[in-house]
Design an enzyme around this catalytic site. Structure first.
Site, PDB file in Angstrom:
ATOM      1  N   TYR A  30       0.850  -1.183   0.000  1.00 38.67           N
ATOM      2  CA  TYR A  30       0.000   0.000   0.000  1.00 38.67           C
ATOM      3  C   TYR A  30       0.889   1.237   0.000  1.00 38.67           C
ATOM      4  O   TYR A  30       1.859   1.312   0.762  1.00 38.67           O
ATOM      5  CB  TYR A  30      -0.894   0.010   1.249  1.00 38.67           C
ATOM      6  CG  TYR A  30      -1.819   1.202   1.329  1.00 38.67           C
ATOM      7  CD1 TYR A  30      -2.851   1.372   0.402  1.00 38.67           C
ATOM      8  CD2 TYR A  30      -1.674   2.163   2.331  1.00 38.67           C
ATOM      9  CE1 TYR A  30      -3.703   2.464   0.480  1.00 38.67           C
ATOM     10  CE2 TYR A  30      -2.528   3.260   2.416  1.00 38.67           C
ATOM     11  CZ  TYR A  30      -3.541   3.405   1.482  1.00 38.67           C
ATOM     12  OH  TYR A  30      -4.393   4.484   1.564  1.00 38.67           O
TER      13      TYR A  30
ATOM     14  N   ASP B 116       9.372   2.811   0.001  1.00 33.96           N
ATOM     15  CA  ASP B 116       8.336   3.465   0.807  1.00 33.96           C
ATOM     16  C   ASP B 116       8.491   3.042   2.268  1.00 33.96           C
ATOM     17  O   ASP B 116       8.248   1.881   2.614  1.00 33.96           O
ATOM     18  CB  ASP B 116       6.958   3.066   0.247  1.00 33.96           C
ATOM     19  CG  ASP B 116       5.800   3.738   0.988  1.00 33.96           C
ATOM     20  OD1 ASP B 116       6.043   4.392   2.029  1.00 33.96           O
ATOM     21  OD2 ASP B 116       4.652   3.594   0.529  1.00 33.96           O
TER      22      ASP B 116
ATOM     23  N   LYS C  32       3.664   9.044   9.000  1.00 30.32           N
ATOM     24  CA  LYS C  32       3.351   8.444  10.294  1.00 30.32           C
ATOM     25  C   LYS C  32       4.281   8.926  11.424  1.00 30.32           C
ATOM     26  O   LYS C  32       4.097  10.047  11.907  1.00 30.32           O
ATOM     27  CB  LYS C  32       3.276   6.931  10.151  1.00 30.32           C
ATOM     28  CG  LYS C  32       2.155   6.565   9.138  1.00 30.32           C
ATOM     29  CD  LYS C  32       1.796   5.112   9.041  1.00 30.32           C
ATOM     30  CE  LYS C  32       0.532   4.948   8.200  1.00 30.32           C
ATOM     31  NZ  LYS C  32       0.676   4.264   6.949  1.00 30.32           N
TER      32      LYS C  32
END
Ligand SMILES: *Cc1c(COP(=O)(O)O)cnc(C)c1O
Length: 445
Positions: A146, A245, A275
């Site tokens: 994702y 990522d 995050k």
């Protein structure tokens, strides 16, 4: 609709009238596990409180950012102090420089970094830079990874796309989809074959440094070469770039992210973060090689911008979080992660529930399946009904797990042995509930 009996239920009813599915991000709706999501009112340390006054031990941590626990004194104080000096300037401020310097210090391949407001923005912008740098269009991604809700990266994505078993997203144009090639994670032959056929069309390969949005699926070594290194070498041989990522793994899997664990003798060209880097406020970042980042406007031709990017509250929260993330903090995280994994394994084994626990540094997830998970197909082959039963028993017992079998579990430095004891009390009940899943022969007791 039957009237609800809880304040969370009332809020969910109100929410569903005016917010699609009642939520601002899909997994929060509890769609795959059913039931009403608790509406939260406050959080401190490892604990959450909902609108009805129920308390939960949190194993979501806002999906990663709350690595020091909720409402951490140092972070809250830093944000309060920054707020008193102004919420947003839309102009340069010192906190941006300090936050970026911290990332550059920790992550070898990052020479320059730009701050954005989410992980989605980070991967979208990194992709744009990669396409500009190579003058090519095609991007390669892996099933189950994702990268946020970027059009080009939604095909066979993890996280909520996996939770709801969606192949991708409606609303993505056919031409965008044509420029994305999806391969099975870890499949070196497929990567080699694709590059042999279309190498000169490929701008970049993007991968999670260690996939953690289909559950945690760490990259495997083969003949002494890690998968990430293999991707870097294959991409570079064809003049393409590797985008690693680390929005989830960055500063979570370890002090230098997952790159600190397997970055030896190779480097991604671009990396993305989010995050943890914002400590609970909206921050993402993308960066890497200086020559690539020089392509960004105003000095270069790649346009990228943000009204609130690098705002002083967000950078204060990120910096205060980094200040708490020293070696001692990572030892505490590791101990909490190891201890919790042990408790979960014991409870599930005792109840006869097939499971496998996979890790990437301090990050881990539990699959309700008895064989290792190496691909998205493997992840989808787990017993999601067992997970759903387990999830609700944990929630009833006051432990808040990610409401999906495809998500990592998140501990923080506030997950002390006393907090883990509270989880340990609930686990046997939840494991017995999971054992009742009809999707497999019931465990003998
Ligand atoms: C969460 C996540 C994103 C998207 O970040 P948002 O801030 O939710 O847009 C991108 N990549 C990975 C690996 C993620 O885990």
């Amino acid at each position: 609709m039957t009237p609800s009996t809880t304040l969370s239920g009332d809020l969910f009813d109100r929410a569903r009238r005016v917010i699609p599915s009642g939520v601002n991000s899909p997994v929060r709706a509890f769609g795959s596990v059913g039931g009403t999501p608790p509406f939260l009112t406050s959080a401190k340390g490892a604990l959450l409180t909902d609108a009805d006054g129920n308390e939960y031990v949190d194993l979501v941590g806002s999906w990663g950012p709350m690595i020091l626990g909720h409402a951490h004194d140092g972070v809250v104080e830093a944000v309060r102090e920054a707020a008193g000096r102004g919420l947003s300037f839309g102009a340069p401020q010192a906190g941006e420089v300090s936050l970026v310097e911290e990332v550059v210090r920790r992550i070898g391949p990052v020479q320059q970094l730009r701050l954005v407001n989410s992980g989605t923005e980070a991967t979208m912008s990194a992709l744009r830079v990669a396409r500009a740098a190579t003058s090519r269009d095609v991007v390669v991604k892996f099933a189950g990874c994702y990268h946020g809700h970027v059009d080009a990266l939604l095909a066979e994505a993890g996280s909520g796309v996996a939770t709801f078993a969606m192949p991708g997203s409606a609303g993505v144009t056919a031409s965008t989809a044509r420029d994305t090639v999806v391969l099975p994670y870890g499949d070196r032959e497929a990567v080699t074959a694709l590059f042999a056929e279309r190498g000169d069309e490929i701008a970049a390969v993007i991968t999670e440094a260690a996939p953690a949005n289909m559950g945690v699926v760490p990259p495997r070594e083969q003949d002494g070469t890690g998968f990430n290194r293999f991707l870097a070498e294959t991409a570079h041989a064809a003049g393409a770039l590797l985008i690693s990522d680390e929005v989830l793994t960055g500063f979570r899997a370890g002090k230098e992210g997952y790159y600190g664990i397997d970055g030896d003798g190779w480097a991604p060209d671009l990396m993305t973060f989010g995050k943890v880097i914002g400590g609970g406020l909206p921050v993402g970042a993308f960066g890497g090689r200086e020559d690539l980042m020089a392509l960004l406007a105003p000095s270069g031709p790649v346009y990228q911008a943000g009204t609130l990017s690098g705002n002083p509250l967000a950078t204060a929260a990120g910096l205060a979080t980094f200040a708490g993330l020293d070696d001692a903090a990572y030892r505490v995280l590791d101990e909490a992660s190891v201890a919790l994994r042990g408790l979960v394994a014991d409870a599930l084994t005792t109840a006869g529930v097939p499971h496998v626990i996979q890790t990437a540094g301090t990050l881990f997830s539990v699959f309700f399946r008895d064989a290792p998970v190496e691909t998205y197909e493997d992840a989808k082959a787990q017993d999601t009904e067992a997970f759903t039963r387990f999830f609700h028993a944990m929630l009833d017992g006051g432990v808040y797990l990610p409401p999906s079998a495809f998500e990592a579990w998140f501990v923080s430095t506030a997950h002390t042995p006393a907090v883990l004891d509270r989880i340990a009390e609930v686990l046997p009940v939840a494991a017995r509930a999971a054992a009742q899943s009809a999707a497999k022969p019931a465990a003998k007791d």
